[in-house]
Each structure stands twice: as structure tokens, then as C-alpha cells.
Write a protein that holds these residues in place. Structure first.
Motif, mmCIF file in Angstrom:
data_model
loop_
_atom_site.group_PDB
_atom_site.id
_atom_site.type_symbol
_atom_site.label_atom_id
_atom_site.label_comp_id
_atom_site.label_asym_id
_atom_site.label_seq_id
_atom_site.Cartn_x
_atom_site.Cartn_y
_atom_site.Cartn_z
ATOM 1 N N PHE A 137 0.816 -1.221 0.000
ATOM 2 C CA PHE A 137 0.000 0.000 0.000
ATOM 3 C C PHE A 137 0.850 1.272 0.000
ATOM 4 O O PHE A 137 1.811 1.384 0.757
ATOM 5 N N CYS A 138 0.483 2.199 -0.857
ATOM 6 C CA CYS A 138 1.135 3.507 -0.893
ATOM 7 C C CYS A 138 0.056 4.558 -1.092
ATOM 8 O O CYS A 138 -0.923 4.308 -1.798
ATOM 9 N N ALA A 139 0.282 5.722 -0.490
ATOM 10 C CA ALA A 139 -0.713 6.791 -0.620
ATOM 11 C C ALA A 139 -0.909 7.112 -2.102
ATOM 12 O O ALA A 139 -2.029 7.339 -2.562
ATOM 13 N N ARG A 140 0.190 7.155 -2.853
ATOM 14 C CA ARG A 140 0.092 7.286 -4.315
ATOM 15 C C ARG A 140 1.409 6.825 -4.914
ATOM 16 O O ARG A 140 2.421 6.757 -4.224
ATOM 17 N N ARG A 141 1.359 6.488 -6.200
ATOM 18 C CA ARG A 141 2.561 5.942 -6.825
ATOM 19 C C ARG A 141 3.529 7.070 -7.197
ATOM 20 O O ARG A 141 3.148 8.037 -7.863
ATOM 21 N N CYS A 142 4.784 6.932 -6.786
ATOM 22 C CA CYS A 142 5.796 7.905 -7.199
ATOM 23 C C CYS A 142 6.107 7.662 -8.678
ATOM 24 O O CYS A 142 6.120 6.508 -9.120
ATOM 25 N N PRO A 143 6.379 8.720 -9.430
ATOM 26 C CA PRO A 143 6.459 8.569 -10.894
ATOM 27 C C PRO A 143 7.659 7.752 -11.388
ATOM 28 O O PRO A 143 7.679 7.366 -12.552
ATOM 29 N N TYR A 144 8.621 7.484 -10.527
ATOM 30 C CA TYR A 144 9.793 6.701 -10.951
ATOM 31 C C TYR A 144 9.703 5.251 -10.472
ATOM 32 O O TYR A 144 10.579 4.445 -10.744
ATOM 33 N N CYS A 145 8.609 4.918 -9.758
ATOM 34 C CA CYS A 145 8.558 3.635 -9.044
ATOM 35 C C CYS A 145 7.929 2.538 -9.902
ATOM 36 O O CYS A 145 6.874 2.725 -10.505
ATOM 37 N N GLU A 146 8.586 1.386 -9.891
ATOM 38 C CA GLU A 146 8.054 0.254 -10.672
ATOM 39 C C GLU A 146 7.627 -0.898 -9.754
ATOM 40 O O GLU A 146 7.390 -2.006 -10.205
ATOM 41 N N PHE A 147 7.582 -0.644 -8.450
ATOM 42 C CA PHE A 147 7.222 -1.723 -7.538
ATOM 43 C C PHE A 147 5.730 -2.056 -7.609
ATOM 44 O O PHE A 147 4.936 -1.268 -8.110
ATOM 45 N N ALA A 148 5.392 -3.227 -7.059
ATOM 46 C CA ALA A 148 3.996 -3.682 -7.082
ATOM 47 C C ALA A 148 3.247 -3.013 -5.941
ATOM 48 O O ALA A 148 3.230 -3.516 -4.812
ATOM 49 N N VAL A 149 2.661 -1.841 -6.219
ATOM 50 C CA VAL A 149 1.975 -1.097 -5.162
ATOM 51 C C VAL A 149 0.541 -0.814 -5.573
ATOM 52 O O VAL A 149 0.181 -0.867 -6.747
ATOM 53 N N THR A 150 -0.266 -0.475 -4.580
ATOM 54 C CA THR A 150 -1.681 -0.183 -4.826
ATOM 55 C C THR A 150 -2.135 0.829 -3.769
ATOM 56 O O THR A 150 -1.599 0.840 -2.660
ATOM 57 N N GLY B 160 8.663 -4.763 3.791
ATOM 58 C CA GLY B 160 8.906 -3.804 2.712
ATOM 59 C C GLY B 160 7.667 -3.609 1.869
ATOM 60 O O GLY B 160 6.585 -4.103 2.166
ATOM 61 N N GLY B 161 7.843 -2.890 0.775
ATOM 62 C CA GLY B 161 6.657 -2.657 -0.047
ATOM 63 C C GLY B 161 6.948 -1.802 -1.248
ATOM 64 O O GLY B 161 8.041 -1.851 -1.786
ATOM 65 N N GLY B 162 6.009 -0.944 -1.564
ATOM 66 C CA GLY B 162 4.926 -0.431 -0.764
ATOM 67 C C GLY B 162 5.427 0.301 0.496
ATOM 68 O O GLY B 162 6.583 0.565 0.689
ATOM 69 N N THR B 163 4.483 0.604 1.310
ATOM 70 C CA THR B 163 4.783 1.310 2.559
ATOM 71 C C THR B 163 4.081 0.580 3.691
ATOM 72 O O THR B 163 2.897 0.837 3.955
ATOM 73 N N PRO B 164 4.778 -0.329 4.364
ATOM 74 C CA PRO B 164 4.121 -1.118 5.415
ATOM 75 C C PRO B 164 3.469 -0.253 6.489
ATOM 76 O O PRO B 164 2.379 -0.583 6.969
ATOM 77 N N GLY C 233 8.361 13.885 -7.489
ATOM 78 C CA GLY C 233 6.932 13.583 -7.292
ATOM 79 C C GLY C 233 6.646 13.066 -5.892
ATOM 80 O O GLY C 233 5.649 12.379 -5.672
ATOM 81 N N ARG C 234 7.510 13.418 -4.931
ATOM 82 C CA ARG C 234 7.272 12.989 -3.541
ATOM 83 C C ARG C 234 6.420 14.042 -2.844
ATOM 84 O O ARG C 234 6.566 15.233 -3.110
ATOM 85 N N PHE C 235 5.575 13.609 -1.930
ATOM 86 C CA PHE C 235 4.710 14.591 -1.294
ATOM 87 C C PHE C 235 5.129 14.907 0.143
ATOM 88 O O PHE C 235 4.446 15.650 0.832
HETATM 89 S S1 SF4 Z 1 7.061 2.007 -2.887
HETATM 90 FE FE1 SF4 Z 1 8.135 3.886 -2.351
HETATM 91 S S2 SF4 Z 1 8.763 4.747 -4.312
HETATM 92 FE FE2 SF4 Z 1 7.156 3.234 -4.763
HETATM 93 S S3 SF4 Z 1 5.250 4.399 -4.792
HETATM 94 FE FE3 SF4 Z 1 5.502 3.632 -2.726
HETATM 95 S S4 SF4 Z 1 6.540 5.320 -1.616
HETATM 96 FE FE4 SF4 Z 1 6.786 5.705 -3.828
#
Ligand code: SF4
Length: 399
Positions: A38-51, A85-89, A156-158
Motif C-alpha cells: 500500500f502507498c498513498a500514491r505511486r511515485c512517478p519513478y517507481c516500478e514496484f507492485a503497489v496499490t 517492505g513494499g509499498g509502505t508497510p 513527485g514525492r509529497f
Molecule cells: S514504494 Fe516507495 S517509491 Fe514506490 S510508490 Fe511507494 S513510496 Fe513511492
């Protein structure tokens, strides 16, 4: 087993055969990685599996994670390290935090190192407290990235620099070792900008710093802007200059440069990441998580819904399996060891892989030493200063 003692026995339920030539300690899973997407929003450089976090998705995800943990963590297994890790635990809701503690609490008991990744803006004492109490978190890995408004906006970080300071204070209040992530080689970043970020980093007295150059991964918003000519990556020589600047500053401040992207104060090096660099066994739970077990690499479904559905159907959520052939495994172990300041320790390498590295890589080592990127001295084979900047080219040669 006493707390803080790594288990070298084979946990019940995990694979029991091991590839020829590999001693037990090199493959028995000792680390547990858990992906919280889980992430509040996706950072524009991030390719991780987040939602994005939604309570119904969080409930379903944690129910699936509980099923996976039940199926894949043997009751008696106690990993040496746990990495959230994540995402943002730390983005989980309060209810989610309690559920996570229930799921992982038994396995986390006695872990020597428990790392929690967090976003400086969203880390809250009311969530950190239960995670420290329930899972024994020992390290906080904070995505600071920069301390300057223009660079944070560019990335693109908040969050703001003050958020990093507040989160660092919170970490200290909870007795945690602080690790800060920094990104360099952001388009337009000058040496003076990087110096300012390093000043701010050192002022917070972290135990550990991870330094990553900005990459433009296919499919990310940043890569699309690069292809459209809106973002121009810093040239490679410039990236190397910025990296050298940061490396020298951190070393002068007493940090050990123990892996290409990682710097730690003595006694504060990441145990969990060292398992990866030793090519040792680890178990990964959650969507997109990878495991390395019994000479096989396994990857879970990347998509949260696919991951949860598989477990709800009573299946394991594994999307891909790759059996590493013994030759590839030897090459990979060498490459990973060369990323560390320890380099290849021939006796250990032979114990782990069954091969004398100087014999196995005779041709490659001769060529790399001749062009000055590798050095064989004092019983170790290591990248030279120049080799550290050219690590990717060395990897291509070995792999
Ligand atoms: S995992 Fe980190 S870099 Fe990727 S969208 Fe979430 S906060 Fe941003």
C-alpha cells in the motif's frame, strides 16, 4: 533454539534436499521478507507492485497473507531477519497493523533484526508503537530521498524535509536504528544540491544510508517523460561524479561502504540485505515477493487481486519458478559478493559453491584485473575503486 541464534536446521515444511556443493548455511532460509503493497500514491519513478490503500483491499490482502503465512512458514521456524517492505508497510490502518502483528508475531520472535520501511509523511506513533511492541522492529528504513523542496517535487514525492526530521525523532524515541534512503542523479541536481542533502542526512545521525541513482524503469511515468524528451537523465560520467562525492562524504563521516549502494556505521550493516548478497536462502510472502529456496527462485503473483485469489482458491500464489542451474548459481554468487566491500572470500566461496573462484573464473578475472576493475589482494577478490563505478559491466562479464 535460543533467541538471537540463527537456525541452521531445516524448518519443517520447507524443502529438505539441497543442491550439490551447497553447505546448509548457504541455502537454509534465514530471512523472511513480507511485502505490504500500500502507498498513498505511486511515485512517478517507481516500478514496484503497489496499490492505493482501501480498507476492503487491505482486509482481503491481509486475509490472503495470513493464509500464505500458514502454508509457508513452518511453526518452528524462526528467521534471523524479518524485513517489512513494499509499498509502505507503515501505511496500514490501525486494524491492519493489529492483524499483521497477529500473522507475523510468532515467526518474528527472536529475530535479530526486524526492518520496517516507512514514508516520512505517513509514519505515525500510533502505528509504529504496536509494530515495535508486537514484531520487535529494530530498524526503520525511511524513504527520505532528498531534503530539498525542488528535488522532492521533481521526484513527485509529497513529503517535506521536516517530515523526515519528525520521523527520525520518532525512530529514536522507539529505540530504532535509523536508515535513510537518498536518491541522486535527479535531472538538474547539482553537486551543491547533493552536498546539502548529505549535510541534512548526517545531521540526523543515521546508523545506515542507502544511496540510489535515479533510474528510468520501463513503464514508469518518468520513463514516458524521458521518451517524450521532457526529462533528461544525467550523463553516466556525471552520475559517477555525484556518486563519488557522496561516497567520500559518507566515508569521511565514519560510514563503511559495505555494498555498492549501502553505507553503515560499524555494527549497523543490514543483516537482511547481506543474506541476499551471500546468495543465501530467504522466504518472501505477499504479492510480487520473491523467495530463494532449494536452488530455486520463486516469484509470487504481482497483482494484488491475482495473489489473493490464488490463496482463496487454496493454491500457493506462486507465478514463476526458476531452477538455477549450478553454473548460473556460481556466477550469481560471485557477482553478488563483488557488490560488497568484502568481495569474494575464496575459502567461503568454495564452501558455498563447491568451486575455487580463481579456477572457475580464471579467464574472466585475468581480463578484469588487467583492465583495472578487479583486484586480487590480501586473500580477497574485490572491485577496485574504478570497478565500483563500473559494477554493471563487471556483472555482464561474470554472468
Ligand atoms: S514504494 Fe516507495 S517509491 Fe514506490 S510508490 Fe511507494 S513510496 Fe513511492
Amino acid at each position: 533454539m535460543t533467541p538471537n541464534t540463527p537456525s541452521l536446521s531445516v524448518p519443517k515444511g520447507l524443502p529438505v534436499a539441497r543442491p550439490p556443493g551447497l553447505p546448509l548455511e548457504a541455502w537454509t532460509p534465514r530471512g523472511l521478507y513480507v511485502h505490504l503493497p500500500f502507498c498513498a500514491r505511486r511515485c512517478p519513478y517507481c516500478e514496484f507492485a503497489v496499490t492505493p490503500l482501501r480498507q476492503d483491499v487491505e482486509r482481503r490482502y491481509l486475509a490472503a497473507l495470513a493464509l500464505e503465512a500458514e502454508r509457508r512458514i513452518p511453526p518452528a521456524w524462526r528467521p534471523t531477519t524479518l524485513y517489512l517492505g513494499g509499498g509502505t508497510p507503515a501505511e496500514l490502518t490501525g486494524e491492519g497493523v493489529s492483524r499483521l502483528v497477529q500473522i507475523l508475531g510468532p515467526a518474528a520472535q527472536g529475530a535479530r533484526e526486524v526492518t520496517l520501511e516507512a514514508n516520512p509523511r505517513t509514519l505515525l506513533a500510533r502505528k509504529l508503537g504496536p509494530l515495535v511492541a508486537g514484531l520487535g522492529v529494530t530498524r526503520l528504513s525511511l524513504g527520505a530521498q532528498s531534503f530539498q523542496a525542488k528535488l522532492l517535487a521533481g521526484l513527485g514525492r509529497f513529503h517535506r524535509a521536516e517530515d523526515v526530521t519528525r520521523a527520525a525523532v520518532l525512530a529514536r524515541e522507539h529505540g530504532l536504528a535509523l536508515s535513510l534512503d537518498l536518491i541522486f542523479a535527479v535531472p538538474g541536481q547539482t553537486s551543491a544540491d547533493l552536498e546539502r542533502d548529505l549535510d541534512a542526512t548526517l545531521a540526523l545521525e543515521p546508523a545506515h544510508v542507502s544511496l540510489y541513482n535515479l533510474t528510468f524503469e520501463p513503464g514508469t511515468a518518468f520513463d514516458k517523460r524521458r521518451l517524450a524528451g521532457e526529462l533528461v537523465p544525467q550523463p553516466e560520467e556525471r552520475q559517477a561524479e555525484l556518486f563519488d562525492l557522496a561516497r567520500e562524504r559518507l566515508k569521511a563521516a565514519g560510514f563503511l561502504h559495505y555494498e555498492i549502494s549501502n553505507f553503515g556505521r560499524p555494527g549497523q550493516l543490514s543483516l537482511h540485505n547481506r543474506l541476499y548478497w551471500r546468495n543465501a536462502g530467504y522466504l518472501g510472502l505477499g504479492n510480487s515477493a520473491a523467495s530463494h529456496l532449494k536452488g530455486e527462485r520463486l516469484s509470487n503473483h504481482r497483482d494484488v487481486a491475482d495473489y489473493a485469489s490464488a490463496l482463496e482458491r487454496g493454491e500457493l500464489p506462486i507465478a514463476e519458478r526458476e531452477h538455477l542451474d549450478p553454473d548460473a548459481k556460481v556466477r550469481e554468487t560471485a557477482y553478488l559478493a563483488l557488490r560488497t566491500s568484502e568481495g569474494i572470500v575464496p575459502e567461503r566461496f568454495e564452501r558455498d559453491t563447491g568451486h575455487d573462484p580463481r579456477v572457475f573464473f580464471a579467464r574472466e578475472f585475468a581480463r578484469l584485473c588487467e583492465i583495472g576493475v578487479l583486484q586480487d589482494r590480501a586473500g580477497r577478490i574485490q572491485l577496485s575503486g574504478r570497478g565500483v563505478s563500473l559494477a554493471d559491466a563487471v556483472a555482464r562479464e561474470l554472468l
